[in-house]
Design an enzyme around this catalytic site. Structure first.
Site, PDB file in Angstrom:
ATOM      1  N   GLU A  56       2.609 -38.711 -37.261  1.00  0.00           N
ATOM      2  CA  GLU A  56       1.758 -37.764 -38.014  1.00  0.00           C
ATOM      3  C   GLU A  56       2.560 -37.106 -39.129  1.00  0.00           C
ATOM      4  O   GLU A  56       2.098 -36.968 -40.257  1.00  0.00           O
ATOM      5  CB  GLU A  56       1.210 -36.696 -37.065  1.00  0.00           C
ATOM      6  CG  GLU A  56       0.184 -37.237 -36.079  1.00  0.00           C
ATOM      7  CD  GLU A  56      -0.247 -36.233 -35.024  1.00  0.00           C
ATOM      8  OE1 GLU A  56      -1.293 -36.461 -34.412  1.00  0.00           O
ATOM      9  OE2 GLU A  56       0.439 -35.228 -34.813  1.00  0.00           O
ATOM     10  N   ASP A  84      -5.960 -34.396 -40.297  1.00  0.00           N
ATOM     11  CA  ASP A  84      -5.465 -34.340 -38.918  1.00  0.00           C
ATOM     12  C   ASP A  84      -5.831 -33.003 -38.279  1.00  0.00           C
ATOM     13  O   ASP A  84      -6.131 -32.020 -38.976  1.00  0.00           O
ATOM     14  CB  ASP A  84      -3.943 -34.531 -38.906  1.00  0.00           C
ATOM     15  CG  ASP A  84      -3.420 -34.998 -37.543  1.00  0.00           C
ATOM     16  OD1 ASP A  84      -4.210 -35.061 -36.585  1.00  0.00           O
ATOM     17  OD2 ASP A  84      -2.218 -35.291 -37.444  1.00  0.00           O
ATOM     18  N   THR A 118      -4.483 -37.968 -35.408  1.00  0.00           N
ATOM     19  CA  THR A 118      -4.733 -38.367 -34.016  1.00  0.00           C
ATOM     20  C   THR A 118      -5.340 -37.210 -33.238  1.00  0.00           C
ATOM     21  O   THR A 118      -4.975 -36.046 -33.470  1.00  0.00           O
ATOM     22  CB  THR A 118      -3.397 -38.768 -33.354  1.00  0.00           C
ATOM     23  OG1 THR A 118      -2.839 -39.873 -34.072  1.00  0.00           O
ATOM     24  CG2 THR A 118      -3.584 -39.185 -31.900  1.00  0.00           C
ATOM     25  N   GLY A 148       1.167 -32.213 -31.901  1.00  0.00           N
ATOM     26  CA  GLY A 148       1.858 -33.085 -30.958  1.00  0.00           C
ATOM     27  C   GLY A 148       1.316 -33.019 -29.544  1.00  0.00           C
ATOM     28  O   GLY A 148       1.867 -33.637 -28.643  1.00  0.00           O
TER      29      GLY A 148
HETATM   30  C1  5RP Z   1      -1.788 -35.139 -31.680  1.00  0.00           C
HETATM   31  C2  5RP Z   1      -2.041 -33.886 -32.432  1.00  0.00           C
HETATM   32  C3  5RP Z   1      -3.444 -33.393 -32.476  1.00  0.00           C
HETATM   33  O1  5RP Z   1      -3.805 -33.215 -33.813  1.00  0.00           O
HETATM   34  C4  5RP Z   1      -3.539 -32.079 -31.768  1.00  0.00           C
HETATM   35  O2  5RP Z   1      -3.033 -32.243 -30.452  1.00  0.00           O
HETATM   36  C5  5RP Z   1      -4.971 -31.584 -31.704  1.00  0.00           C
HETATM   37  O3  5RP Z   1      -5.711 -32.400 -30.866  1.00  0.00           O
HETATM   38  P1  5RP Z   1      -7.264 -32.214 -30.600  1.00  0.00           P
HETATM   39  O4  5RP Z   1      -7.963 -32.465 -31.893  1.00  0.00           O
HETATM   40  O5  5RP Z   1      -7.577 -33.233 -29.541  1.00  0.00           O
HETATM   41  O6  5RP Z   1      -7.482 -30.801 -30.107  1.00  0.00           O
HETATM   42  O7  5RP Z   1      -1.167 -33.275 -32.983  1.00  0.00           O
HETATM   43  O8  5RP Z   1      -0.429 -35.434 -31.598  1.00  0.00           O
END
Ligand code: 5RP
Length: 219
Positions: free
Chosen positions: A103, A81, A28, A95
């Site tokens: 996740e 991720d 996410t 998170g």
């Molecule tokens: C979501 C997460 C995301 O992987 C983390 O916040 C990184 O986000 P982004 O790719 O928008 O910088 O853990 O719960």
């Protein structure tokens, strides 16, 4: 190069780790959104995806990628991720998008965790990014008091309800020198659903988008 361009480079590079004919674990966040777009370009070569959030599910479905329930899937070759911070041992804080519990579950099933980040996310010691902790709503203030005893300053992420119906505390001011021990310690507090330390199950591969290209670590 913008931060988003670095995220995009890392997201598209993760396609190299997707095996045709398999179901892909999908994380996410804004970096993963680029990976999902990349996955859309090979959607006819994969069976589908297990998703870690309602937001990722919506984006995957929009691209015509079939979603599988994790309970119907016994194996995942890869989970892709992002992270909020990642240290030299491939332990992560995750998170920021409040999807940490799902996740962590999908990551636990996968054989290989491919972490995709832009160059701002790598650190020597984690903790500058507040550590998210998902809590059962009625336990929020109790858990906050217990987290304060560990030396952190928990802040309630007001207005946020996770996909599981829970609350998030963001713990500021930690210097995380022993991530595995802290992950276990926080998970042992009654009322904690999950914390955002991914140390016990860290990343196997790290793809860092930089202005000079994508730097790859691990295997
Ligand atoms: C979501 C997460 C995301 O992987 C983390 O916040 C990184 O986000 P982004 O790719 O928008 O910088 O853990 O719960």
């Amino acid at each position: 190069m913008t931060q988003d361009e670095m995220k995009k480079a890392a997201g598209w590079a993760a396609l190299d780790y997707v095996t045709p004919g398999t179901i892909v674990g999908v994380g996410t966040g804004s970096t993963v959104n680029h990976f999902i777009d990349a996955l859309g370009s090979i959607k006819d070569q994969i069976l589908g995806a297990v998703s870690s959030s309602e937001a990722s599910t919506a984006r995957l479905e929009q691209l015509g990628i079939r979603i599988f329930d994790l309970n119907d899937v016994s194996e995942l070759a890869v989970y892709v991720d992002g992270a909020d911070e990642i240290d030299g041992s491939m332990a992560m804080i995750k998170g920021g998008g409040a999807a940490l519990t799902r996740e962590k579950i999908v990551a636990a099933v996968a054989d290989r965790f491919v972490c995709i980040v832009d160059g701002t996310k790598t650190v020597d010691v984690m903790g500058r990014f507040p550590l998210p902790v998902e809590v059962i709503p009625m336990a929020r203030e109790y858990v906050a008091r217990e987290l304060a005893k560990l030396g952190g300053k928990p802040v309630y992420r007001e207005g946020v309800i996770t996909d599981n119906g829970n609350h998030i505390l963001d713990v500021q001011g930690l210097q995380i020198t022993e991530p595995k021990a802290l992950e276990a310690r926080i998970n042992a507090i009654v009322g904690v659903v999950t914390n955002g330390l991914f140390a016990e199950r860290g990343a196997d591969v790290l793809l860092i988008g930089t202005p000079d290209g994508v730097v790859r670590k691990g295997a």
